[in-house]
Design a protein around this motif. Structure first.
Motif, short mmCIF file in Angstrom:
data_model
loop_
_atom_site.label_atom_id
_atom_site.label_comp_id
_atom_site.label_asym_id
_atom_site.label_seq_id
_atom_site.Cartn_x
_atom_site.Cartn_y
_atom_site.Cartn_z
N ALA A 181 0.84 -1.20 0.00
CA ALA A 181 0.00 0.00 0.00
C ALA A 181 0.87 1.25 0.00
CB ALA A 181 -0.94 0.00 1.20
N SER A 182 2.01 1.20 0.69
CA SER A 182 2.90 2.36 0.72
C SER A 182 3.51 2.59 -0.65
CB SER A 182 4.02 2.15 1.74
OG SER A 182 3.47 1.96 3.01
N VAL A 183 3.94 1.50 -1.28
CA VAL A 183 4.56 1.63 -2.60
C VAL A 183 3.57 2.21 -3.60
CG1 VAL A 183 5.42 0.31 -4.56
CG2 VAL A 183 6.29 -0.15 -2.26
N LEU A 184 2.36 1.67 -3.58
CA LEU A 184 1.32 2.15 -4.48
C LEU A 184 0.90 3.57 -4.09
CD1 LEU A 184 0.09 0.73 -6.87
CD2 LEU A 184 -1.78 -0.05 -5.41
N GLY A 185 0.79 3.79 -2.78
CA GLY A 185 0.37 5.10 -2.28
C GLY A 185 1.39 6.18 -2.59
N TRP A 186 2.65 5.76 -2.69
CA TRP A 186 3.71 6.72 -2.99
C TRP A 186 3.46 7.42 -4.32
CZ3 TRP A 186 9.59 5.07 -2.53
CH2 TRP A 186 10.38 6.24 -2.45
N THR A 187 3.03 6.62 -5.31
CA THR A 187 2.74 7.24 -6.61
C THR A 187 1.58 8.24 -6.47
OG1 THR A 187 1.14 5.55 -7.25
CG2 THR A 187 3.42 5.13 -7.81
N VAL A 188 0.59 7.85 -5.65
CA VAL A 188 -0.55 8.76 -5.44
C VAL A 188 -0.08 10.02 -4.72
CG1 VAL A 188 -2.82 8.99 -4.37
CG2 VAL A 188 -2.14 6.81 -5.37
N THR A 189 0.76 9.83 -3.70
CA THR A 189 1.30 10.98 -2.98
C THR A 189 1.97 11.95 -3.93
OG1 THR A 189 1.66 9.68 -0.99
CG2 THR A 189 2.93 11.71 -1.19
N GLY A 190 2.75 11.39 -4.86
CA GLY A 190 3.45 12.22 -5.83
C GLY A 190 2.50 13.11 -6.59
N ILE A 191 1.46 12.50 -7.16
CA ILE A 191 0.53 13.27 -7.99
C ILE A 191 -0.27 14.24 -7.13
CG2 ILE A 191 -1.38 13.09 -9.61
CD1 ILE A 191 -0.45 10.13 -10.02
N VAL A 192 -0.83 13.72 -6.03
CA VAL A 192 -1.72 14.55 -5.20
C VAL A 192 -0.96 15.73 -4.59
CG1 VAL A 192 -3.10 14.58 -3.08
CG2 VAL A 192 -3.38 12.73 -4.73
N SER A 193 0.25 15.50 -4.11
CA SER A 193 0.97 16.60 -3.44
C SER A 193 1.28 17.72 -4.43
CB SER A 193 2.26 16.09 -2.78
OG SER A 193 3.20 15.71 -3.75
#
Ligand SMILES: Nc1ncnc2c1ncn2[C@@H]1O[C@H](COP(=O)(O)OP(=O)(O)O)[C@@H](O)[C@H]1O
Ligand SMILES: [Mg+2]
Lengths: 342, 334
Positions: free
Chosen positions: A208-220
């Motif tokens: 979830a962290s690995v996948l969430g990292w990509t989301v963090t990148g875009i969202v931030s």
């Protein structure tokens, strides 16, 4: 609002039909012959075997007929039988979809939480150390391939440090919880299996962290950009002129407004990850839709491909609907039925 | 006379350029005095430094601004205050009204919430319910019909004039001593303008507050202000009682502004009597900043900047003030 949602819900089946049709046509116009994967290369020279297989899978009928038969079956929840697993596609999907949903929901929660926090901090301390660190973190998250970041975190946290378990959804020695929802977090709880629940959560954390990292990148990045835009608006100056504290201005006035364009990105990410979590699922041995889709495509498994496509399409439609509803809840200017005015 | 409500002395505001090179002065050596219970007009063309001066009072200028000089509110030096101390003044002792009511309200919060917020920021003891009740009272104060219903509406459900009333209600939330109204009617229709000015004047009378009325339109000042300051290129070039200045403007710029006003018998606004445009902040002329546009210009104006000096009842920064005041012809004829 209610009328709006109803309207959108009525449109859903028609949009889904479009997705189904496109998926169906695309798979049938791909040049390769699916029979090869059903009966194997060697049997292709045996006309009897070929004919039997054609009849069995309905490949002998005309395309419109096949389409109508397929649609009729879909309505009754029959997605056909996978050439590869020889199981009903619907059953394959029901077993695998919860795994993906569980992973993607966890990833979205982590990703948006970190993404929003980082975006707000980056905008607040624009040009400073935090801004640059956030930029770097986002860049890695959005651009580093998951097979790299996935293997990296597995190596560090599982192999080297031993803090977290390796691949899989639950401890290999533990028994999977009885299937109720397919979400291991919920099913272990329903079974009252606290050890299992703990194990499931720990197994979930790395992928979830690995996948969430990509989301963090875009969202931030999105939050930062729209925060900077919002912070230059006059109502922010007006809030400060009222004597509001910096934190209040940032969270109560600016973030709320900055979330509007961000909602779209979050909805899109969610839909994308349902079928786009392939690499993460592969690396973490996660029996989800993504890895199923890859096998289906590799095996020219038509019913499975169409099934996965429909799930992906439905995910997009649902995410879109939820985004619009969220929009209407946050923004009072969105009127029933249409997005009004500025 | 007691200490003035607001006393700005020798205020200079400069903005650092991006490359960190030369800093430009948006406001230079401005003096401004406002008494309780009166309206002071601050008039000048766009870019003359009016907003920068007012935001300096609120300490709300961007990071790139440097402030020098003194700003006293009721005898208290504001420039020495920390941001935390300043927050207790903003919205509590000074209310600020913005030019464009379309953009000064948060689109995602109800008007009532935004007014109630202004109350609760300064009155931690007031509960949510009471703050909302107070917001409704304030909407009633600014003559918004049906205030109970209006409080629950969002800004986009308000007309421009009603929004500006709501902004005024927000500025009045904590019964401030001073209201700063930065072009409060510029974005509104003429008929609405008159109503808003009437409202501000009524608030002044009822609550005995001091009001700084910033505008580029001398006509707006005429009806309500007692005294005024004319600003040009970041400086005050003329100040005095409205009656005195209107009777005999001493600065050619003021004279030009007055002549640009539509007369009683005219329906359309006259073209500006002043040729040319104000100088940009980065290229202020030598000597008197107005000299390139001034029909009264003499050699001295190009080299020596005039300082404010009393001429009769008026303070004026012009070498030729006596001649300008005595000239009965128009600026174009001069
Ligand atoms: N944040 C800023 N940075 C640089 N220059 C500014 C800034 N704010 C205002 N200025 C400049 O200061 C001058 C005065 O602006 P302002 O006070 O807004 O004029 P006005 O009299 O129309 O209110 C203008 O030339 C403007 O470009
Ligand atoms: Mg201005």
């Amino acid at each position: 609002m209610f009328a709006y949602v109803t309207k959108r819900l009525i449109a859903m089946p028609f949009l889904l039909l479009g997705v189904i049709t496109v998926a169906f046509l695309l798979t049938h116009f791909t040049a390769a012959d699916p029979l090869t994967s059903i009966i194997g290369e060697r049997q292709m020279n045996n006309p009897e075997v070929v004919e039997a297989a054609r009849q069995r899978w309905g490949l002998d009928r005309s395309l419109p007929e096949q389409y109508l038969v397929y649609l009729g079956n879909l309505v009754t929840g029959d997605f056909g039988t996978s050439f590869r697993t020889r199981q009903p596609v619907a059953q394959d999907l029901i077993l695998r979809l919860p795994a993906t949903l569980e992973l993607v929901i966890a990833a979205m929660m982590l990703g948006t939480l970190f993404g929003i926090t980082l975006g707000v901090l980056a905008a607040r301390f624009r040009g400073g150390v935090i801004d640059n660190l956030a930029r770097l973190f986002a860049l890695i998250g959005a651009s580093a391939p998951v097979f790299w970041s996935g293997l990296l975190v597995l190596f560090v946290f599982s192999v080297q440090l031993g803090w977290l378990p390796g691949p899989g959804r639950i401890d290999a020695r533990a028994v999977a919880p009885p299937f109720v929802t397919g979400f291991f977090t919920i099913d272990t709880l329903l079974a009252g299996d606290w050890t299992g629940f703990r194990s499931v959560l720990l197994h979930l954390l790395l992928p979830a962290s690995v996948l969430g990292w990509t989301v963090t990148g875009i969202v931030s990045r999105m939050v930062r950009a729209s925060m900077l835009d919002v912070l230059s608006q006059e109502y922010i100056l007006a809030a400060r002129a009222k004597g509001a504290s910096p934190v209040r201005v940032l969270l109560h006035h600016a973030l709320r407004n900055a979330m509007l364009p961000t909602l779209t990105i979050i909805g899109f990410s969610f839909a994308y990850l349902i079928t786009g979590a392939v690499l993460t699922e592969t690396i973490f041995a996660w029996p989800g839709i993504g890895s199923y889709a890859v096998s289906a495509a590799r095996g020219l498994d038509h019913p499975a491909i169409v099934g996965v496509t429909i799930i992906g399409g439905a995910a997009f439609l649902i995410a879109n609907l939820l985004t619009d509803i969220a929009y209407a809840v946050v923004d009072p200017r969105v009127k029933l039925g249409a997005k009004a005015g500025a | 006379m007691s200490a003035p409500l607001l006393a700005i002395r020798d205020l200079t505001v400069s903005f650092a350029t991006r490359r960190g090179g030369h800093a430009f002065q948006a406001v230079s050596g401005v003096d401004l005095t406002v008494q309780s219970g009166e309206v002071h007009g601050v008039v000048g063309e766009s870019g003359s430094g009016k907003s920068v001066t007012m935001l300096a009072v609120m300490q709300l200028l961007s990071q790139s601004a440097t402030i020098a000089g003194s700003i006293m509110l009721d005898g208290q030096e504001l420039t020495a205050l920390s941001d935390r101390q300043m927050r207790k003044i903003r919205g509590a002792r000074i209310g600020y009204i913005f030019q464009d009511p379309m953009t000064a309200l948060n689109p995602l919060l109800t008007v009532g919430e935004q007014i109630a917020e202004a109350v609760r920021i300064h009155r931690g003891d007031v509960g949510h319910k009471h703050a909302v009740a107070r917001a409704i009272d304030l909407l009633r104060l600014v003559a918004i019909p049906n205030p109970e219903k209006r409080a629950n509406q969002y800004p986009h459900e308000f007309s421009g004039g009603m929004r500006q009333r709501a902004v005024i209600a927000m500025a009045m939330a904590n019964e401030p001593d001073l209201l700063i109204a930065d072009e409060p009617t510029t974005a509104l229709d003429v008929t609405i303008q008159a109503q808003i000015m009437e409202l501000l004047d009524q608030l002044r009378r009822e609550k005995n507050i001091g009001i700084v009325l910033v505008t580029h339109d001398l006509g707006v000042v005429a009806g309500v202000a007692k005294s005024l300051s004319i600003m040009y290129a970041g400086r005050v070039v003329e100040r005095g009682l409205v009656d005195d200045v209107f009777a005999a403007p001493h600065h050619p710029y003021t004279k030009g502004l007055l002549e640009s006003l539509p007369q009683m018998d005219e329906r359309v606004e006259r073209l500006s009597a002043i040729a040319g445009a104000p100088p940009p902040i980065s290229a202020r002329p030598s000597g008197c900043p107005f000299h390139p546009r001034c029909p009264y210009v003499i050699e001295r104006c190009r080299s020596e900047r005039p300082v404010l000096r009393p001429v009769g009842p008026i303070d004026v920064a012009c070498h030729r003030a006596e001649i300008v005041a005595a000239d009965k012809g128009t600026l174009q004829d001069a």
